[in-house]
Design an enzyme around this catalytic site. Sequence first.
Site, mmCIF file in Angstrom:
data_model
loop_
_atom_site.group_PDB
_atom_site.id
_atom_site.type_symbol
_atom_site.label_atom_id
_atom_site.label_comp_id
_atom_site.label_asym_id
_atom_site.label_seq_id
_atom_site.Cartn_x
_atom_site.Cartn_y
_atom_site.Cartn_z
ATOM 1 N N ASP A 206 0.899 -1.094 0.239
ATOM 2 C CA ASP A 206 -0.295 -0.310 0.698
ATOM 3 C C ASP A 206 0.839 1.341 0.007
ATOM 4 O OD1 ASP A 206 -2.901 -0.182 0.165
ATOM 5 O OD2 ASP A 206 -2.793 -1.801 2.267
ATOM 6 N N TRP B 183 -5.001 2.904 -5.777
ATOM 7 C CA TRP B 183 -6.461 2.969 -5.611
ATOM 8 C C TRP B 183 -6.592 3.362 -6.463
ATOM 9 C CZ3 TRP B 183 -3.365 5.033 -1.887
ATOM 10 C CH2 TRP B 183 -2.994 4.732 -0.460
ATOM 11 N N GLY B 184 -5.510 3.447 -7.665
ATOM 12 C CA GLY B 184 -6.401 3.819 -8.781
ATOM 13 C C GLY B 184 -5.476 4.974 -9.392
ATOM 14 N N ASP C 196 -10.745 0.931 -2.925
ATOM 15 C CA ASP C 196 -11.024 -0.331 -1.660
ATOM 16 C C ASP C 196 -12.795 -1.201 -2.305
ATOM 17 O OD1 ASP C 196 -8.005 -0.324 -1.010
ATOM 18 O OD2 ASP C 196 -9.213 0.539 1.164
#
Length: 281
Positions: free
Chosen positions: A40, A74-75, A96
């Site tokens: 992440d 997350w794009g 998410d």
Amino acid sequence: MAAGHVDPHEKISNHEGSLNYEFEDAKQYAEWGIDHVKNDFCFSKGLHPKNIYAKFAEAIRASGRPMVYNLCGWGEISAHKWGREIGAQSWRIGPDIENTWKSVLLILDMMPGLEAYQSPGGWNDPDMLEVGNGVLTPAEEKAHFSLWSILAAPLIAGNDLRKMTPHTIKILTAKEVIAVDQDPLGLQGVRVSKTPNEVWAKPLADGSRAVVLFNRGNKPARLTVKWKDIWIKPGSAKVRDLWKRSELGVHNDKFSAVVEPHGVVMVKISGDPAPNPVYVK
């Protein structure tokens, strides 16, 4: 990717993580026998994501153990454009996922146009499955799994495997649907029709086409796929229902089926392939 470290000199974040401890953590993961690492980009304001992700990819290589490396931005950081370059095998393309039908549709609608970035060894990741989490209807769960499969998405179960119902087990072990996801060509399916109900299709390694007829509406609807839209020459073609695992006979130029609300019919269509401009590099 919490790793239990706090660096008192690190001013970017006061949260635990692998920042500045990439090589130590990758070595520990290798010793534990870890196969999959999701990285992440949380609490990393001011840092360049590509550089941070690349460093952990280097650490994985140095560990001596192959691990599937997934990037989660997350794009928001376009990792699909450079993830393969720095050594990742998959990358998140959106937010998410949440355990709602709205969330499934939101992420699905982000997938068209990303097919150019996917091929074996590098996968667009729309996030884990919500099958078996008790909120989606049976039809929605089946649609969710079918659509993720035609996208060739990583099929990561997001439910409690200890509490699965027979319905959940049936979906997560649907061999012919999973075979579409794992087809050796590794192509992401494309949306070939939206009216507003949808037809998704992708070529398979044996020359056939996988097709999902998807009813986004709240009433049953008859959906049709035409051969010309899925790169099959006019004429006859055999159709097989992948969920029922049954042959549906020979059809000419098109196939139609009534689809339940929020549901799908998923078929494999075998005919004479036509040129396919969508996947031309």
